[in-house]
Design a protein around this motif. Structure first.
Motif, PDB file in Angstrom:
ATOM      1  N   TRP A   1       0.745  -1.058  -0.052  1.00  0.00           N
ATOM      2  CA  TRP A   1      -0.073  -0.091  -0.004  1.00  0.00           C
ATOM      3  C   TRP A   1       0.792   1.254  -0.087  1.00  0.00           C
ATOM      4  N   VAL A   2       1.793   1.289   0.794  1.00  0.00           N
ATOM      5  CA  VAL A   2       2.644   2.438   0.795  1.00  0.00           C
ATOM      6  C   VAL A   2       3.432   2.558  -0.348  1.00  0.00           C
ATOM      7  N   GLU A   3       3.673   1.702  -0.873  1.00  0.00           N
ATOM      8  CA  GLU A   3       4.519   1.849  -2.516  1.00  0.00           C
ATOM      9  C   GLU A   3       3.611   2.252  -3.352  1.00  0.00           C
ATOM     10  N   GLU A   4       2.418   1.752  -3.512  1.00  0.00           N
ATOM     11  CA  GLU A   4       1.510   2.215  -4.488  1.00  0.00           C
ATOM     12  C   GLU A   4       0.885   3.848  -4.272  1.00  0.00           C
ATOM     13  N   LEU A   5       0.581   4.177  -3.050  1.00  0.00           N
ATOM     14  CA  LEU A   5       0.198   5.365  -2.771  1.00  0.00           C
ATOM     15  C   LEU A   5       1.147   6.509  -2.679  1.00  0.00           C
ATOM     16  N   THR A   6       2.317   6.350  -2.457  1.00  0.00           N
ATOM     17  CA  THR A   6       3.529   7.125  -2.631  1.00  0.00           C
ATOM     18  C   THR A   6       3.777   7.456  -4.039  1.00  0.00           C
ATOM     19  N   GLY A   7       3.696   6.517  -4.868  1.00  0.00           N
ATOM     20  CA  GLY A   7       3.707   6.587  -6.441  1.00  0.00           C
ATOM     21  C   GLY A   7       2.688   7.524  -6.942  1.00  0.00           C
ATOM     22  N   ALA A   8       1.478   7.245  -6.458  1.00  0.00           N
ATOM     23  CA  ALA A   8       0.230   7.914  -6.820  1.00  0.00           C
ATOM     24  C   ALA A   8       0.418   9.438  -6.797  1.00  0.00           C
ATOM     25  N   VAL A   9       0.979   9.862  -5.528  1.00  0.00           N
ATOM     26  CA  VAL A   9       1.502  11.231  -5.241  1.00  0.00           C
ATOM     27  C   VAL A   9       2.482  11.786  -6.090  1.00  0.00           C
ATOM     28  N   LEU A  10       3.522  11.032  -6.023  1.00  0.00           N
ATOM     29  CA  LEU A  10       4.746  11.646  -6.892  1.00  0.00           C
ATOM     30  C   LEU A  10       4.523  11.606  -8.282  1.00  0.00           C
ATOM     31  N   GLU A  11       3.760  10.428  -8.966  1.00  0.00           N
ATOM     32  CA  GLU A  11       3.898  10.332 -10.433  1.00  0.00           C
ATOM     33  C   GLU A  11       2.617  10.677 -11.058  1.00  0.00           C
ATOM     34  N   HIS A  12       1.733  10.857 -10.326  1.00  0.00           N
ATOM     35  CA  HIS A  12       0.147  11.121 -10.876  1.00  0.00           C
ATOM     36  C   HIS A  12      -0.421  12.417  -9.970  1.00  0.00           C
ATOM     37  N   ASP A  13       0.228  12.949  -9.099  1.00  0.00           N
ATOM     38  CA  ASP A  13      -0.534  14.014  -8.373  1.00  0.00           C
ATOM     39  C   ASP A  13      -1.604  13.961  -7.552  1.00  0.00           C
ATOM     40  N   ALA A  14      -1.796  12.646  -7.092  1.00  0.00           N
ATOM     41  CA  ALA A  14      -3.053  12.118  -6.197  1.00  0.00           C
ATOM     42  C   ALA A  14      -2.905  13.357  -5.118  1.00  0.00           C
ATOM     43  N   ALA A  15      -4.177  13.735  -4.482  1.00  0.00           N
ATOM     44  CA  ALA A  15      -3.960  14.766  -3.615  1.00  0.00           C
ATOM     45  C   ALA A  15      -4.627  14.083  -2.344  1.00  0.00           C
ATOM     46  N   GLY A  16      -5.355  12.981  -2.521  1.00  0.00           N
ATOM     47  CA  GLY A  16      -5.707  12.114  -0.914  1.00  0.00           C
ATOM     48  C   GLY A  16      -6.330  10.919  -1.460  1.00  0.00           C
ATOM     49  N   PHE A  17      -6.566  10.067  -0.403  1.00  0.00           N
ATOM     50  CA  PHE A  17      -7.358   8.812  -0.500  1.00  0.00           C
ATOM     51  C   PHE A  17      -8.054   8.620   0.513  1.00  0.00           C
ATOM     52  N   VAL A  18      -9.261   7.879   0.297  1.00  0.00           N
ATOM     53  CA  VAL A  18     -10.173   7.562   1.416  1.00  0.00           C
ATOM     54  C   VAL A  18     -10.311   6.033   1.229  1.00  0.00           C
ATOM     55  N   LEU A  19      -9.972   5.466   2.287  1.00  0.00           N
ATOM     56  CA  LEU A  19     -10.098   4.178   2.555  1.00  0.00           C
ATOM     57  C   LEU A  19     -11.502   3.502   2.558  1.00  0.00           C
ATOM     58  N   PHE A  20     -11.693   2.436   1.785  1.00  0.00           N
ATOM     59  CA  PHE A  20     -12.679   1.644   1.989  1.00  0.00           C
ATOM     60  C   PHE A  20     -12.385   0.326   2.068  1.00  0.00           C
ATOM     61  N   GLY A  21     -13.244  -0.651   2.431  1.00  0.00           N
ATOM     62  CA  GLY A  21     -12.929  -2.078   2.541  1.00  0.00           C
ATOM     63  C   GLY A  21     -13.353  -2.628   0.973  1.00  0.00           C
ATOM     64  N   PRO A  22     -13.093  -3.914   0.740  1.00  0.00           N
ATOM     65  CA  PRO A  22     -13.422  -4.601  -0.475  1.00  0.00           C
ATOM     66  C   PRO A  22     -14.705  -4.351  -0.861  1.00  0.00           C
TER      67      PRO A  22
END
Length: 296
Positions: A249-270
């Protein structure tokens, strides 16, 4: 700032757990607690009643109705509600706004059905009007197709940021012209076809309106499993996120911010379910701090 939050249930039967998850998010240092808005279902809590109580139970976390069912909540009254919540909580509120979609259900509440074109025009008018009704200033007169107010004094409290759930091309253009953030529909993320085809429409509309597209945040509803051990695959064959270990998860979200300018994430379950106590704990205590540290 990158926002980290959780989505909680609006089910009447889940009230005790919902209250507990909001307090857990607050104590865990998260930024957002979000609820959906479906007032035509009797087994669901009213979104603004729920978010008001959740904010009253917490001290730091902000609340977001994701997204407000605008056809059932007239813009001038919505502005009063949101600025009141802001004043009561020290600004711990974000205003989510949507076009509306389940028109048969909306009609059962006694509101008129709108055509898709009318709904988008009302959506843009609604955003423009609520933004005029916060932050003080001269009385507002607004003579629109759907909304009319006369010499209405704005609240002294500033209007919070407005994030939309726009999906169609015309409503995406509205987001570019007048909104401050966008939450892609259907839990689409930065690798999805929906994002690749939708975000350029927002950016073009922003430029055409003389705005900087970079000022319009993209915040993702992001469902998935948090597992003790790494998964062999973190995405399905069609590219949808499955989940994985905290490190994945950390790798995915960090990449989303640095490479795709993601500004936030709201966690949901499956499947878009509300995350349980264990998932919120791992999100708040392991994943979010590690992403924040990686981002500096």
């Amino acid at each position: 700032m990158v926002h980290f939050g959780i989505g909680v249930s609006t089910a009447v039967s889940a009230t005790a757990d919902t209250l507990a998850r909001a307090v857990q998010a607050d104590r865990g240092g998260l930024d957002l607690v979000t609820v959906s808005d479906h007032p035509y279902h009797a087994d669901r809590l009213d979104a603004y009643a729920e978010i008001g109580v959740l904010l009253g139970r917490t001290e730091r976390v902000s609340g977001l109705v994701s997204v407000t069912n605008l056809p059932t909540r007239p813009a001038s009254m919505l502005a009063r509600t949101v600025t009141s919540l802001s004043a009561l909580t020290g600004g711990r509120i974000v205003l989510g706004m949507g076009v509306g979609g389940l028109w048969d259900d909306i009609a059962r509440l006694g509101f008129a059905k709108l055509t898709p074109g009318q709904a988008v025009r009302a959506f843009e008018e609604g955003i423009r009007l609520v933004k005029l009704l916060g932050g003080g200033g001269a009385p507002v007169t607004f003579d629109g197709e759907f909304y009319q107010v006369t010499d209405l004094e704005p609240a002294a409290e500033a209007m919070p940021p407005v994030w939309t759930g726009s999906v169609g091309p015309k409503s995406l253009a509205v987001t570019g012209r007048v909104a401050d953030g966008w939450m892609p529909g259907h839990a689409a993320d930065w690798l999805s076809e929906r994002y690749r085809t939708s975000r350029p429409l927002i950016d073009k509309a922003a430029v055409d309106a003389g705005r900087d597209p970079g000022e319009i945040a993209t915040v993702y509803n992001f469902p998935g499993r948090i597992t003790a051990e790494p998964l062999a695959r973190t995405r399905t064959g069609d590219g949808r996120w499955i989940g994985g270990s905290p490190a994945q998860w950390v790798e995915e979200l960090t990449g989303a911010v640095l490479e795709h300018d993601a500004a936030g994430f709201v966690l949901f379950g499956p499947g878009g379910s509300a995350p349980d106590e264990a998932a919120v704990a791992r999100w708040a205590e392991e994943i979010v701090p590690a992403v924040r540290e990686a981002l500096g």
